[in-house]
Design an enzyme around this catalytic site. Structure first.
Site, short mmCIF file in Angstrom:
data_model
loop_
_atom_site.label_atom_id
_atom_site.label_comp_id
_atom_site.label_asym_id
_atom_site.label_seq_id
_atom_site.Cartn_x
_atom_site.Cartn_y
_atom_site.Cartn_z
N CYS A 23 32.20 43.99 32.41
CA CYS A 23 30.97 43.20 32.56
C CYS A 23 29.74 43.91 31.99
O CYS A 23 28.70 43.30 31.81
CB CYS A 23 30.74 42.85 34.03
SG CYS A 23 32.09 41.94 34.75
N ASN A 76 30.65 34.52 37.40
CA ASN A 76 30.60 35.77 36.66
C ASN A 76 31.37 35.61 35.34
O ASN A 76 32.59 35.54 35.34
CB ASN A 76 31.23 36.88 37.54
CG ASN A 76 31.23 38.23 36.87
OD1 ASN A 76 30.98 38.36 35.68
ND2 ASN A 76 31.56 39.26 37.65
N HIS A 95 23.19 41.37 35.38
CA HIS A 95 24.53 40.78 35.24
C HIS A 95 24.73 39.79 36.39
O HIS A 95 24.42 40.10 37.55
CB HIS A 95 25.58 41.89 35.28
CG HIS A 95 26.97 41.39 35.41
ND1 HIS A 95 27.46 40.36 34.64
CD2 HIS A 95 27.98 41.75 36.26
CE1 HIS A 95 28.72 40.12 34.99
NE2 HIS A 95 29.05 40.94 35.98
N1 COA Z 1 37.03 32.05 50.93
C1 COA Z 1 37.10 32.25 52.26
N2 COA Z 1 37.31 33.45 52.81
C2 COA Z 1 37.43 34.50 51.97
C3 COA Z 1 37.35 34.37 50.59
C4 COA Z 1 37.15 33.08 50.07
N3 COA Z 1 37.04 32.84 48.74
N4 COA Z 1 37.50 35.58 50.02
C5 COA Z 1 37.66 36.46 51.03
N5 COA Z 1 37.62 35.80 52.21
C6 COA Z 1 37.76 36.36 53.56
C7 COA Z 1 38.49 37.66 53.57
O1 COA Z 1 39.88 37.45 53.57
C8 COA Z 1 37.98 38.26 54.86
O2 COA Z 1 38.68 37.67 55.92
P1 COA Z 1 39.17 38.58 57.16
O3 COA Z 1 37.90 39.11 57.76
O4 COA Z 1 39.88 37.59 58.00
O5 COA Z 1 40.04 39.64 56.56
C9 COA Z 1 36.53 37.77 54.95
O6 COA Z 1 36.45 36.64 54.06
C10 COA Z 1 35.50 38.78 54.53
O7 COA Z 1 35.94 39.38 53.33
P2 COA Z 1 35.11 40.48 52.59
O8 COA Z 1 35.86 40.92 51.37
O9 COA Z 1 34.67 41.53 53.57
O10 COA Z 1 33.81 39.65 52.18
P3 COA Z 1 32.52 40.15 51.48
O11 COA Z 1 31.34 39.77 52.25
O12 COA Z 1 32.64 41.57 50.99
O13 COA Z 1 32.50 39.27 50.15
C11 COA Z 1 32.97 39.46 47.82
C12 COA Z 1 33.55 39.38 49.21
C13 COA Z 1 34.11 39.56 46.81
C14 COA Z 1 32.16 38.20 47.54
C15 COA Z 1 32.04 40.72 47.75
O14 COA Z 1 32.70 41.85 48.23
C16 COA Z 1 31.58 40.98 46.36
O15 COA Z 1 30.86 40.21 45.77
N6 COA Z 1 31.96 42.14 45.77
C17 COA Z 1 31.60 42.46 44.42
C18 COA Z 1 32.58 41.81 43.53
C19 COA Z 1 32.08 41.67 42.13
O16 COA Z 1 31.00 41.19 41.90
N7 COA Z 1 32.91 42.07 41.18
C20 COA Z 1 32.60 41.98 39.83
C21 COA Z 1 31.68 43.09 39.46
S1 COA Z 1 31.27 42.97 37.78
#
Ligand code: COA
Length: 326
Positions: free
Chosen positions: A113, A283, A253
């Site tokens: 990215c 993204n 980004h």
């Molecule tokens: N829909 C519903 N529930 C979801 C889900 C979805 N699409 N994706 C994950 N969950 C659930 C998980 O399974 C977890 O459930 P649990 O508590 O029962 O285990 C819960 O939601 C929380 O998950 P978590 O990973 O802690 O959520 P979060 O607040 O960290 O959000 C992201 C997840 C991926 C949105 C966040 O971590 C993020 O944006 N990270 C950066 C990723 C990114 O931008 N990558 C590219 C960089 S260039």
């Protein structure tokens, strides 16, 4: 001294829209969860027959038109992508042929990215040293082809699209003032899509073992992203002896609204100075900044003389920033 200046921008987004409600039918998720955690409402998905180079060519033609640059005048085509048409030849080679840019050398650049910022830093050097006069830099991705459509943790995040810029030399003080790029390969397993590391013995099981799709440690990536984007943005400001008050627009980004809000807080920058379009496209990896830049210009969010701060983060892990005086 010659500066490298962006003289034209263009973007292309595939027509097909995949909304959060469509995703609700595919995996156990909800519009509410996706909106709250990411800010993404919908993303674009390339047609079956479209390739990463097709998207790039469409964006490039618009940038060339705006810069009044003809295909034969381009000296170098640089393509930032993680979803190359083929392992080889490069996507840049397909684009060179598609544009009939017969005088251009062409190669791909892989920094996930952050690819567009890495591309800017490469283009900047070639222009400043006067090696090339006109460079076409493209960020183009078909992320939908490497997404695991059964993994709700990643499939809701990504989208397809392309953005392009033409970069030329100028003797004025308007252009790319600085670029900063970083990589820390110790975080490689935070965000990756497998390639030739997969041993031959496992190649028949690619799909079963999920060896052909994106893997991500979301929480961990989030934290490193916020820290390093904040740091590298400050570094660019210091290099140019500017403060956030001098910046007219930040184009981060477009990964996640919460990451962007956390960076705004770190930099103490008001939200109205930050360009966000991730609600429409998700993204799009290396394409996200050039698409946003093109949209910001088309909607008159950037005027001549403005200072624009670009800041990105991605797999590698990689991160980078740039300040451009428009
Ligand atoms: N829909 C519903 N529930 C979801 C889900 C979805 N699409 N994706 C994950 N969950 C659930 C998980 O399974 C977890 O459930 P649990 O508590 O029962 O285990 C819960 O939601 C929380 O998950 P978590 O990973 O802690 O959520 P979060 O607040 O960290 O959000 C992201 C997840 C991926 C949105 C966040 O971590 C993020 O944006 N990270 C950066 C990723 C990114 O931008 N990558 C590219 C960089 S260039």
């Amino acid at each position: 001294m010659t500066l490298a200046k962006i003289t034209g921008t263009g973007s292309y987004l595939p027509k097909k829209i995949l909304g959060n409600h469509d995703l609700e039918k595919m995996v156990d998720t909800s519009d509410e969860w996706i909106m709250t955690r990411t800010g993404i409402r919908e993303r674009r998905i390339a047609d079956e027959k479209e390739t990463t180079s097709d998207l790039g060519i469409k964006a490039a033609k618009k940038a060339m038109e705006k810069a009044h640059v003809k295909a034969r005048e381009i000296d170098l085509i640089l393509v930032a992508t993680s979803t190359s048409d083929m392992i080889f030849p490069s996507t840049a080679a397909y684009i060179q042929h598609g544009l009939a840019a017969k005088n251009a050398a062409a190669f791909d650049l892989s920094a996930a990215c952050t690819g567009f910022i890495f591309g800017l830093s490469v283009a900047e050097q070639y222009i400043k040293t006067k090696r090339y006069k006109a460079i076409l830099l493209i960020g183009t991705e078909i992320m939908s082809r490497i997404v695991d459509w059964t993994d709700r943790k990643t499939c809701v995040l990504f989208g397809d699209g392309a953005g392009a810029v033409i970069i030329q030399g100028t003797d004025s003080d308007e252009g790319i003032l600085t670029t900063h790029t970083y990589t820390d390969g110790s975080y490689a397993d935070f965000l990756f899509a497998p390639g030739s590391r997969t041993p031959t013995s496992l190649q028949k099981e690619l799909a079963v073992k999920k060896l052909d799709v994106i893997h991500m440690k979301g929480n961990e990536t989030f934290k490193v992203a916020v820290n390093n984007m904040g740091k590298v943005a400050k570094e660019a400001l210091e290099k140019c002896e500017l403060t956030v008050d001098d910046i007219d627009l930040v184009i981060p980004h477009q990964a996640n609204k919460r990451i962007i809000e956390a960076i705004n807080k770190k930099l103490v920058i008001p939200p109205e100075k930050v360009f966000i379009n991730l609600q429409k496209y998700g993204n799009t990896s290396a394409a996200s900044i050039p698409i946003a830049l093109d949209e910001a210009l088309c909607s008159n969010r950037i005027s001549q003389g403005d200072y624009v701060l670009l800041v990105a983060f991605g797999g590698g892990l990689t991160w980078g920033s740039s300040i451009v005086k428009w």
